[in-house]
Scaffold this active site. Sequence first.
Site, PDB file in Angstrom:
ATOM      1  CE  LYS A  56      -3.567  -2.126   2.578  1.00 12.34           C
ATOM      2  NZ  LYS A  56      -5.016  -2.164   2.845  1.00 12.34           N
TER       3      LYS A  56
ATOM      4  NE  ARG B 107      -1.970  -5.803   7.974  1.00 14.77           N
ATOM      5  CZ  ARG B 107      -3.358  -6.538   7.240  1.00 14.77           C
ATOM      6  NH1 ARG B 107      -3.668  -6.804   8.153  1.00 14.77           N
ATOM      7  NH2 ARG B 107      -4.158  -6.157   6.251  1.00 14.77           N
TER       8      ARG B 107
ATOM      9  CG  HIS C 113      -5.638  -6.244   0.247  1.00 11.90           C
ATOM     10  ND1 HIS C 113      -6.912  -6.013   0.772  1.00 11.90           N
ATOM     11  CD2 HIS C 113      -6.244  -7.212  -0.966  1.00 11.90           C
ATOM     12  CE1 HIS C 113      -7.848  -6.504   0.544  1.00 11.90           C
ATOM     13  NE2 HIS C 113      -7.692  -7.566  -0.731  1.00 11.90           N
TER      14      HIS C 113
ATOM     15  CD  GLU D 236      -9.189  -9.339  -3.437  1.00 11.39           C
ATOM     16  OE1 GLU D 236     -10.340  -8.752  -2.341  1.00 11.39           O
ATOM     17  OE2 GLU D 236      -8.093  -9.536  -2.954  1.00 11.39           O
TER      18      GLU D 236
ATOM     19  CG  ASN E   3      -4.113  -1.477   6.629  1.00  9.88           C
ATOM     20  OD1 ASN E   3      -3.607  -1.518   5.452  1.00  9.88           O
ATOM     21  ND2 ASN E   3      -4.803  -2.662   7.304  1.00  9.88           N
TER      22      ASN E   3
ATOM     23  CE1 TYR F 113      -9.413  -2.302   0.135  1.00  8.45           C
ATOM     24  CE2 TYR F 113      -8.286  -0.527  -0.825  1.00  8.45           C
ATOM     25  CZ  TYR F 113      -8.383  -2.020  -0.130  1.00  8.45           C
ATOM     26  OH  TYR F 113      -7.375  -1.733   0.350  1.00  8.45           O
TER      27      TYR F 113
HETATM   28  P1  CMP Z   1      -7.997  -3.704   3.534  1.00  9.12           P
HETATM   29  O1  CMP Z   1      -7.450  -5.723   3.866  1.00  9.12           O
HETATM   30  O2  CMP Z   1      -6.807  -3.296   2.913  1.00  9.12           O
HETATM   31  O3  CMP Z   1      -9.336  -4.471   3.689  1.00  9.12           O
HETATM   32  C1  CMP Z   1      -9.753  -2.707   4.042  1.00  9.12           C
HETATM   33  C2  CMP Z   1      -9.442  -2.150   4.427  1.00  9.12           C
HETATM   34  O4  CMP Z   1     -10.615  -0.963   5.378  1.00  9.12           O
HETATM   35  C3  CMP Z   1      -7.879  -2.368   5.684  1.00  9.12           C
HETATM   36  O5  CMP Z   1      -7.545  -3.214   4.859  1.00  9.12           O
HETATM   37  C4  CMP Z   1      -7.976  -1.036   6.465  1.00  9.12           C
HETATM   38  O6  CMP Z   1      -7.249  -1.008   5.565  1.00  9.12           O
HETATM   39  C5  CMP Z   1      -9.253  -0.529   5.886  1.00  9.12           C
HETATM   40  N1  CMP Z   1      -9.831  -0.358   7.608  1.00  9.12           N
HETATM   41  C6  CMP Z   1     -10.801  -1.202   7.684  1.00  9.12           C
HETATM   42  N2  CMP Z   1     -11.405  -1.217   8.587  1.00  9.12           N
HETATM   43  C7  CMP Z   1     -11.556   0.050   8.959  1.00  9.12           C
HETATM   44  C8  CMP Z   1     -11.412   1.035   9.927  1.00  9.12           C
HETATM   45  N3  CMP Z   1     -12.286   1.069  10.926  1.00  9.12           N
HETATM   46  N4  CMP Z   1     -11.117   2.308   9.462  1.00  9.12           N
HETATM   47  C9  CMP Z   1      -9.582   2.407   8.991  1.00  9.12           C
HETATM   48  N5  CMP Z   1      -9.862   2.089   7.624  1.00  9.12           N
HETATM   49  C10 CMP Z   1     -10.288   0.492   7.976  1.00  9.12           C
END
Ligand code: CMP
Length: 139
Positions: free
Chosen positions: A10, A103, A116, A127, A113, A50
Site C-alpha cells: 500500500k 503489519r 492488503h 481481486e 497498514n 473496495y
Molecule cells: P484491507 O485488507 O485493504 O481491506 C479494507 C481496508 O479498510 C483494510 O485493509 C484497512 O486498511 C481499512 N480499514 C478497515 N477497517 C478500518 C477502520 N475501522 N478504519 C480505517 N480503515 C479501516
Amino acid sequence: AIERTFSIIKPDATKRNLTGKITAKLEEAGLRVVASKRIRMSKEQAEGFYAEHQGKPFFAGLVNFMISEPVIVQVLESENAILLNREVMGKTNPEEADEGTIRKEFALSMSENSVHGSDSPESAAREIQFFFSDDEIVG
Ligand code: CMP
C-alpha cells in the site's frame, strides 16, 4: 493445494521505500511472486476494488489513501497461499498484530497498514482478475 492470492503493497509502504523488505517477508514465508506491477490506482479502480466497503465510515478515506501514492499489486502462489499470506500480514490493526508479521513491523495504523491480502478463495479470484490478465501471471 497450491493456491493463488492477491496482495497489495500500500501507499504508506511504497512511500517509505519498503517494497523490497515487504516482498522479502512474503518470500521468506514461502510465497512465490508470480505476477507483480507498480501502478497508480485510479479513483474508479479503488472504489471498484473496495466496493464491499461502500457505505462504511472509512470508505472515502480508504479510497483517497489508496490513490495517494503508487502501489504494488501482486499475485502470490504457494500451498494454502490465502491463509499463509494472512498470517504473514498480521491483523488489520497493527497494535493487535503478532511479532514478526508485516503489519507489526511496518504498519502505521489501522488504515495505513502497509499491505492488503485476499480473505477467501472467492475474493482472491475476483481481486486477481481485477488487476491482472492471464498472460501477466507466470507461474
Ligand atoms: P484491507 O485488507 O485493504 O481491506 C479494507 C481496508 O479498510 C483494510 O485493509 C484497512 O486498511 C481499512 N480499514 C478497515 N477497517 C478500518 C477502520 N475501522 N478504519 C480505517 N480503515 C479501516
